[in-house]
Every structure is written in C-alpha cells, then in structure tokens.
Design a protein around this motif. Sequence first.
Motif, short mmCIF file in Angstrom:
data_model
loop_
_atom_site.label_atom_id
_atom_site.label_comp_id
_atom_site.label_asym_id
_atom_site.label_seq_id
_atom_site.Cartn_x
_atom_site.Cartn_y
_atom_site.Cartn_z
N PHE A 248 0.85 -1.19 0.00
CA PHE A 248 0.00 0.00 0.00
C PHE A 248 0.89 1.25 0.00
O PHE A 248 1.81 1.34 0.81
CB PHE A 248 -0.88 0.03 1.24
CG PHE A 248 -1.85 -1.13 1.32
CD1 PHE A 248 -3.02 -1.12 0.56
CD2 PHE A 248 -1.60 -2.20 2.14
CE1 PHE A 248 -3.91 -2.18 0.62
CE2 PHE A 248 -2.49 -3.27 2.21
CZ PHE A 248 -3.64 -3.25 1.45
N PRO A 249 0.60 2.21 -0.88
CA PRO A 249 1.44 3.42 -0.94
C PRO A 249 1.50 4.15 0.40
O PRO A 249 2.58 4.64 0.79
CB PRO A 249 0.74 4.29 -1.99
CG PRO A 249 -0.08 3.34 -2.80
CD PRO A 249 -0.46 2.20 -1.91
N HIS A 250 0.39 4.19 1.13
CA HIS A 250 0.44 4.96 2.39
C HIS A 250 1.35 4.27 3.43
O HIS A 250 1.96 4.95 4.25
CB HIS A 250 -0.97 5.18 2.96
CG HIS A 250 -1.68 3.92 3.37
ND1 HIS A 250 -2.34 3.12 2.48
CD2 HIS A 250 -1.82 3.34 4.57
CE1 HIS A 250 -2.87 2.09 3.13
NE2 HIS A 250 -2.56 2.20 4.40
N VAL A 251 1.47 2.95 3.33
CA VAL A 251 2.36 2.24 4.27
C VAL A 251 3.82 2.52 3.89
O VAL A 251 4.68 2.76 4.75
CB VAL A 251 2.06 0.72 4.29
CG1 VAL A 251 3.05 -0.02 5.18
CG2 VAL A 251 0.63 0.47 4.76
N MET A 252 4.08 2.52 2.57
CA MET A 252 5.44 2.84 2.11
C MET A 252 5.82 4.26 2.54
O MET A 252 6.93 4.50 3.05
CB MET A 252 5.48 2.72 0.58
CG MET A 252 6.87 2.74 0.00
SD MET A 252 7.81 1.30 0.54
CE MET A 252 9.39 2.05 0.85
N LEU B 7 9.01 5.25 5.08
CA LEU B 7 10.05 6.22 4.72
C LEU B 7 10.03 7.41 5.68
O LEU B 7 11.08 7.85 6.17
CB LEU B 7 9.83 6.72 3.29
CG LEU B 7 10.23 5.74 2.19
CD1 LEU B 7 9.80 6.25 0.83
CD2 LEU B 7 11.74 5.51 2.21
N ALA B 8 8.82 7.90 5.96
CA ALA B 8 8.73 9.07 6.84
C ALA B 8 9.35 8.76 8.20
O ALA B 8 10.10 9.56 8.76
CB ALA B 8 7.27 9.49 6.99
N CYS B 9 9.07 7.59 8.72
CA CYS B 9 9.58 7.24 10.05
C CYS B 9 11.10 7.03 10.03
O CYS B 9 11.82 7.63 10.83
CB CYS B 9 8.89 5.97 10.54
SG CYS B 9 9.58 5.36 12.10
N THR B 10 11.57 6.22 9.12
CA THR B 10 12.99 5.87 9.15
C THR B 10 13.89 7.07 8.80
O THR B 10 14.99 7.20 9.33
CB THR B 10 13.31 4.70 8.20
OG1 THR B 10 12.73 4.99 6.91
CG2 THR B 10 12.75 3.39 8.72
N LEU B 11 13.38 7.96 7.92
CA LEU B 11 14.20 9.13 7.56
C LEU B 11 14.12 10.18 8.67
O LEU B 11 15.14 10.74 9.07
CB LEU B 11 13.74 9.72 6.21
CG LEU B 11 13.90 8.77 5.01
CD1 LEU B 11 13.37 9.42 3.73
CD2 LEU B 11 15.37 8.36 4.81
N LYS B 12 12.91 10.41 9.18
CA LYS B 12 12.74 11.43 10.22
C LYS B 12 13.55 11.07 11.47
O LYS B 12 14.18 11.92 12.09
CB LYS B 12 11.25 11.55 10.57
CG LYS B 12 10.92 12.52 11.68
CD LYS B 12 9.41 12.76 11.75
CE LYS B 12 9.04 13.47 13.03
NZ LYS B 12 8.84 12.57 14.17
N GLU B 13 13.52 9.81 11.82
CA GLU B 13 14.23 9.38 13.03
C GLU B 13 15.71 9.09 12.75
O GLU B 13 16.42 8.56 13.60
CB GLU B 13 13.56 8.14 13.64
CG GLU B 13 12.11 8.33 14.03
CD GLU B 13 11.91 9.40 15.10
OE1 GLU B 13 12.89 9.74 15.79
OE2 GLU B 13 10.78 9.91 15.22
#
Length: 582
Positions: free
Chosen positions: A393-397, A401-407
């Motif tokens: 699902f695009p929203h899961v992708m 990304l948002a989590c791993t890059l932000k953190e």
Amino acid sequence: MDLSSFRRRSSPSPSPDSGSARRGFLPAPARRFGLGAMRLNHILASTLLVLPLLATISVFYPRDGARRPPDRAAGFAEARVLDGRALSGNATPLVSDDTDSSSPPVDLPKNDLLGGLLAAEFNKQSCLSRFQSAIYQKISPHKPSSFLVSKLREYEKLHKRCGPYTQSYNETLANINSGKAIGSTDCKYIVWISFSGLGNRILTLASAFLYALLTNRVLLVDRGKDMADLFCEPFPEKSWLLPTDFPLVNQFQSFGQNSPNCHGNMLKKNIINTSTNTLPAYLYLHLAHDYGDHDKLFFCDEEQTVLAKVPWLVLKTDNYFVPSLFLMSSFDEELSKLFPDKETVFHHLGRYLFHPTNRVWGLITRYYQAYLAKADEKIGIQVRVFEEGNGPFPHVMDQILACTLKEKLLPEVDEKGFISSPPENQKLKAVLLTSLSSGYSEKLKDMYWEYPTVNGDLVGIYQPSHEEYQQTERQLHNQKAWAEMYLLSMSDVLVTSSWSTFGYVAQGLGGLKPWILYKPDNRTAPNPPCRRAMSMEPCFHAPPFYDCKAKAGTDTGALVPHVRHCEDMSWGLKVVSGHDEL
Ligand code: GDP
C-alpha cells in the motif's frame, strides 16, 4: 526531498540481488577482519586439509566435552567475525557434536548460559541455538535477578519430578479420570493450548509459564501442529510437551466460553464460588480476546485461591496477560523480586524458553551470515498490515520512509547525485525487512540502488521471505516466521508495526525499544508516522477493566506507575520500568 517515485511505482526495476549488490566492493567490516581473497583461499585450503583429520579424531573420542580435542584448527572461526564482535580469549571450545553434520564447530563464550538464565545440563547436539545464540546475539545489558535464576532452577526440579509419565503425573491424571479433585495432589499443572498465530503463541506461552512460576504449577504444552518443530525443549530431562494420550487432548479445539468446565461459565452459573469444597479435577480458562466478564475474574485475587485447589488448569488465550498479573496483590511481591527491572519479563522468559530447533537455527544463521553479519549497523523493519486487500500500500510505504528518515534510522538519498565519494567513515547498513508482501523492500532497494545516500553510507535491503498471506498450519511457513522474528531481534535498531505480536516477540527477545509505526487510519500515513516505545514489553491487547475489590469498573492503566496503556493500542496494557518518561 520528493520520494514519491518510490512510493508510487509499482513494478520494481531490476534490482541488485542481495548477494550481487555487494560483490563489487569490499565492505569496511570485511577489510577490518582481513577477509581478502588470499585469506579466504588460505582458510579454504587449510579447512580441506584439516576436516578429514578432525573427522577421524572424532570417531575415537567420546562425546564428552572434557575429553574432546579442541577443533579450532578447523579454521571456521566464523563466529568471531559475526556482528563485528571479536570473541574474547576466554572462549571455551565447543566441538560440533551435532547429529546434523552441516553445523560448523563454534567457539562458546563464557556468557553462553545468558547470565545464569539457562540450565547447563543439556545435550548440545539436540539444540545448537541454546549454545550458539550468545555468539550471535549482543550481550544483554539486562541481567536476570538471582531470585529469577533460583526460581528457574527450582522450577526445573519441579518439572523433572512432575513431568510427563512421572509417578506424580500419573497419579494426578487419575483425578481427571475420576472427574473431581481428590484431596491435594503432589503436583499441579497448567496445560497451554496451541492457539492463534505464532507471535501470539510465543507471548501466551511466556505468560502461562510466568503464571506457572507464580503458582508452582508445571507447564505442559499442547503440541498443536508444529510446536515441536519450532522450539527445543526448554527444561532438562522431562519434556514440556503434553503427552498425546492426555485424556482431554481431543476436546481442546472445542473448548470455549460455554464449555461445562470453563471457569467463567461455572462462576456465571454459580456452580463454583470461593467456598465450594468439591472442585472439578480440571478447569478450562478461557482468556482469549472474546472472553466475557466472568472469565476475566481469573485476574481477581480471591479467584486465585479457588484455582489453587484445582490440579489441572487448561488455558486457551491469544493474549500476553502478564500486565494484569502485576496488578494482583497475590503476585505483586514475588514479581518485584523476580523482575526488579519490570520491563524485562518477556526478555528473560523469552530467552529462557524459546530456543529455535536446529532446522530453524539453520535458517537463522545462514541468513545472518550471508546478509547481515558484516554490516556496521543492522536495522530491522517489521511491516505488518492489518488492512483488507493485497499490499504493498502506498500509504504504508510513505509511512515507513517518513519514520525511518525522520528518526535518522536510514540516510536520505541524493536524487541529483550519481556517485558519492566514500567518506572516511563510510558505513554499511543492512536493513532486514520482514513482511508478507515483497513490495516494501523492493521499493527501498530501488531507492538505495538508484541514488547515492547524502552521507555516503551504503544501504543493503534484505527480506528473507514474502509468504503473501498467513498460513498458520504450514510447517515451513511457521519456521520461516519464527526465523524472521529471531533475525529481527538481532537488529541494532528496530521498527515495528502497531498491534503485531510478531514485532513484540522480536523486540522482547532482542531487548529493544522499537520505533512503532502507528496504525494507519483511512488508508492514510499517520503524522507523526511512528514513536519510540516506552518499554520493550509486549502489549496486552484485551485487559480487564475491573477493580476486583471495589467490584466496579476502573482504568487498569492508571492504577500503578509500572502498568500503563500501550503506545500502539490505547486500551491495551503494558509493563514499563517506571523510570522512563511516560
Ligand atoms: P500478528 O498477527 O502480527 O500479531 O502475529 P502472529 O505471528 O501471531 O500472526 C501472524 C502470522 O502471519 C505469523 O505467525 C506468520 O505466520 C505470518 N506473518 C506475518 N508477517 C510475516 C512476516 O513478515 N514474515 C513471515 N514469514 N510470516 C509473517
């Protein structure tokens, strides 16, 4: 940076296979350990020469550790390069006396018994993971309390005395045949029914074992379809598996809330109460997610005094119910002594109980050595999607990304760049992504292949399997699931999915506080995408909200500082150590 191309593209471009992607360079860790081509040739040559000699020697030497010749000459000191951790000089040699001759000999560090957690009296060949896990896993900073260690040794004695087909077992079994509890028995039992997905099963088994420890019962395990293929025996000498001729075994599947011997049902119908003298030989405890108010009385102290008189308790649950045990005054004091650091319950009990069988250990160690061992940092990402329809699902992708890059768990990529000159301290990061779908790892793999990272780090993406859908009854499917939970637990940092017991097992075994991906709502990536867990303990998804003394509803997540509501499920409960910010 616009990463939409990675979020939306569905057909993956040819991506480097995990092996070939790394063939073109010698990673920093490999350089560090001097694994140049010449050295490898040298090792191979000496191995070919020495192996036949060792095989001859082993024929003449009995399988007794004290008299074995050291086998380090075999040249496979592979364990010493694992995880970039050199084994210390105080390692003792462990000769591979495995019946599975494919297992190489390894050096056994002094920490092999996990700080006294594990009993020493085991046959090494039957369960290599018990002796080799210390080589692969980081040394846990959480030491088991001496009280826990002595409780485990006591339990092992009890299990030896009361286990299957002992005199006590046979005598207590006679109670079931007679239909009622006859006087007091030497041994009492809790029988765990195999139920639900593997992550759930691991958590419920740990809960049942803790309950057995607290109530001096013997834990026996319904083998279901595949329990014996997944886990080694955890207790010395006597099996933890329930004998197949146990009289109730054929009724386990049909046991439910309305069964005549169901504890909650008997309370509801007023057949038993705290002053009942004649109790049945067994009671069925229904603690599954759909349990009713009467079943929940199990978590009241006064009910425990009744249950204590029943020789056989048979338990069906898909919940990690440990947090509610912490709210009971009957167990409170002992739990504090067992686990002074409260959030280590599953960490210790899980590492004590769950040792992968040699078959599963092969899956774990081969994968680890081939793809993960040489990385400077290992990042586990567990993707579990509880949504209708097939992923990715695009929203899961987007969320991953948002989590791993932000953190800053993963580096950003430079979409305008072609080549980045490797910086002095270039790191190799290995991402172990587990999911039923291959789509998420394919997209990440594309991203880190097509563009350089802004900091010059190299990122490899690895996914052991993509089974597409849950196949609880298939043996190899569950073996892979278990191997993947274990591999995730070997990560340095972990990202997990909300609500998933699969992820809870990995975090608990690894002693990791993961970043939890919030559960998406309405097929939209949540903002913020994730948060750090406050403790490594699993979440109890269906706790009771009842104050037994007041006989009224209450918020059980607000009674004591060390039992709080979970990060990923507002009504769930989890044990926290209390010193973290809440
Ligand atoms: P939960 O449903 O996430 O709480 O975890 P369970 O382990 O109880 O049940 C999910 C089951 O689906 C697993 O036991 C596997 O059978 C399967 N499964 C889910 N995610 C994965 C995965 O990433 N890898 C593999 N191999 N199996 C998975």
